[in-house]
Enzyme design. Structure first.
Site, PDB file in Angstrom:
ATOM      1  N   ASP A  73       0.832  -1.239  -0.141  1.00 24.97           N
ATOM      2  CA  ASP A  73       0.088   0.033  -0.020  1.00 24.97           C
ATOM      3  C   ASP A  73       1.096   1.346  -0.021  1.00 24.97           C
ATOM      4  O   ASP A  73       1.528   1.718   1.018  1.00 24.97           O
ATOM      5  CB  ASP A  73      -0.987   0.033   1.036  1.00 24.97           C
ATOM      6  N   ASP A 267      -1.634   5.731  -5.380  1.00 23.32           N
ATOM      7  CA  ASP A 267      -1.889   4.764  -4.296  1.00 23.32           C
ATOM      8  C   ASP A 267      -2.316   3.356  -4.529  1.00 23.32           C
ATOM      9  O   ASP A 267      -3.497   3.393  -5.211  1.00 23.32           O
ATOM     10  CB  ASP A 267      -3.123   5.639  -3.621  1.00 23.32           C
TER      11      ASP A 267
END
Length: 478
Positions: A73, A267
């Site tokens: 992440d 992201d």
């Protein structure tokens, strides 16, 4: 999706900058280093999963080692693993079985757009089977309770935040995973991602070979063509500057500040391309005007309905390309990353073997523009933290029949675009923290003065301490 098969060319000593057509020394390690710390070829295909279930890699935690799958992440900064049983995970990290685990006796809690968890901070040793060699001591958050974080069908037991220390919880003193790797191994402060789930149905039972996370530099066999870089505006998320959007050849003609409303970030932990409300509405309207579908259901665009076609029919020819213009490192220029419909009209399931159903891979956002997996799956994305920039090149695994699902082009003059498309956006989270603490400090000073004025006339002295137990609630927004 087929597993990546490439032959390895001789590694060039330089990266080429298309903007000035000259070889520039990158400072990146591009293959393997003499010390044997990194071998990028060993890192190829070290990810599994897809955009719907997340991309994860294998880590060995503790002494003796416990093997877990950890979600990658780039939009958070904590390394957190399940440390208690949960209905949706098969196993968890047992701290009691690790002789090298050390608790810090500090609590930690993180909220995401979807899901949240609470736990306890500590440290332990880890090794990365398909990563830099050696044992690394890292901060680890043991997840003890969670809600909406672990989901049915996932095959990972934790999350690995690759963003900057400013996002670390409970405060930036908790050194993030990759910072620890760079400091302890000496590899360059660069990592790069190839995510290979484009075109993979979210209902596929078997996990595909999900891609590659290269720690320490860039692997040339994972991309084709030129690498284009955009500056990181602020080191918290990987915040970039979007100059304009096009649907097909149609410029949305919005004020560029709308694209960067709140923030624009890259992201990997966000599944979709998320757009501020006005931008999302403009994109949907432009798609409906330029697509070859008449009276298309609005439910498809708002995510409440799937669109289905007869098995074997391709819906992608009916939809336009979508382009995002990013500011180049030469700030008077921009470059364009383009995704084909194969990336944002995403297969989900089939019905009775006769219908193929798809979802819309773009959604509205109340917290800024997020370049998530919908876009990233078309590109090899380079997070060059050493030079404070994010690079994009067309991925070698996002294609069908030799036709790539993504395109990249430039340079373009940034004429007609404001010199700063981010000014005037709401204050970002770290800035708000500074302001909040400054205001609390002022209030404390005023309170002290008032107490002194109250105490002095009475000529009495009391021992005491003024403490501020309040804290800001900071959500990790995706």
């Amino acid at each position: 999706h087929l597993p990546l098969r490439t032959t390895v060319p001789q590694t060039p000593p330089f990266l080429w900058s298309r903007t000035n057509q000259s070889a520039v020394e990158s400072g990146l390690s591009l293959a393997s280093d003499p010390a044997g710390i990194v071998d990028f070829l060993d890192m190829i295909n070290n990810l599994k999963g897809d955009s719907g279930r997340g991309y994860y890699m294998q880590l060995v935690i503790g002494t003796p080692g416990q093997t877990l799958n950890i979600l990658v992440d780039t939009g958070s900064s904590n390394f957190a693993v399940a440390a208690a049983a949960h209905p949706y995970i098969t196993h968890y990290y047992n701290r009691a079985l690790s002789s090298t685990y050390q608790s810090s006796s500090r609590g930690v809690a993180v909220k995401y757009t979807q899901g949240e968890w609470e736990g306890e901070l500590g440290t332990d040793r880890i090794t990365i089977p398909q990563g830099p060699s050696g044992t690394i001591t890292i901060n680890i958050a043991a997840i003890l309770t969670s809600e909406g974080f672990f989901l049915p069908g996932i095959n990972w037991q934790g999350i690995l935040g690759f963003a900057y220390p400013l996002l670390a919880r409970p405060d930036p003193s908790v050194e993030p995973f990759f910072n620890s790797v760079v400091r302890q191994t000496g590899i360059p402060d660069v990592f790069s991602l190839q995510m290979c789930g484009a075109g993979v149905s979210a209902s596929t039972t078997a996990d595909p070979a999900g891609g590659s996370l290269i720690m320490g530099g860039v692997e040339p066999t994972l991309y084709q063509g030129s690498v284009w870089y955009t500056p990181v505006l602020e080191e918290w998320y990987y915040q970039v500057e979007v100059l304009k959007l096009e649907v097909g050849t149609q410029n949305l003609n919005l004020d560029c500040k709308e694209y960067n409303s709140d923030k624009a970030i890259v992201d990997s932990g966000t599944t979709l391309l998320r757009l501020p409300g006005n931008v999302f509405s403009a994109v949907v309207e432009a798609i409906m005007q330029t697509s070859l579908i008449e009276d298309f259901s609005a439910g498809f665009f708002d995510g409440t309905k799937l669109a289905c076609w007869m098995r074997g029919e391709s819906p992608w020819r009916l939809f336009p390309k979508i382009s995002i213009y990013l500011r180049a490192t030469n700030t008077s220029q921009s470059f364009r990353i383009t995704i084909l419909p194969q990336l944002y009209v995403q297969p989900v399931t089939d019905i009775d073997g006769t219908l193929d159903c798809f979802r819309f891979g773009i959604s509205p956002s109340a917290n800024g523009l997020v370049i998530g997996a919908t876009v990233m799956e078309g590109f090899y994305v380079i997070f060059d933290r050493a030079q404070k920039r994010v690079g994009f090149a067309v991925s070698t695994c996002a294609e069908n029949g030799g036709v790539p699902f993504a395109e990249i082009a430039g340079p373009f003059l940034a004429e007609g675009v404001a010199s700063d498309c981010t000014s005037g956006v709401p204050l970002r989270e770290p800035v708000m923290w500074v302001i909040a603490y400054a205001l609390m400090g002022i209030c404390a000073l005023v309170l002290i003065v008032l107490l002194i004025l109250l105490i002095l006339p009475c000529r009495r002295h009391r021992d005491g301490e003024i403490t501020d137990e309040s804290s800001l609630v900071r959500h990790r927004i995706k």
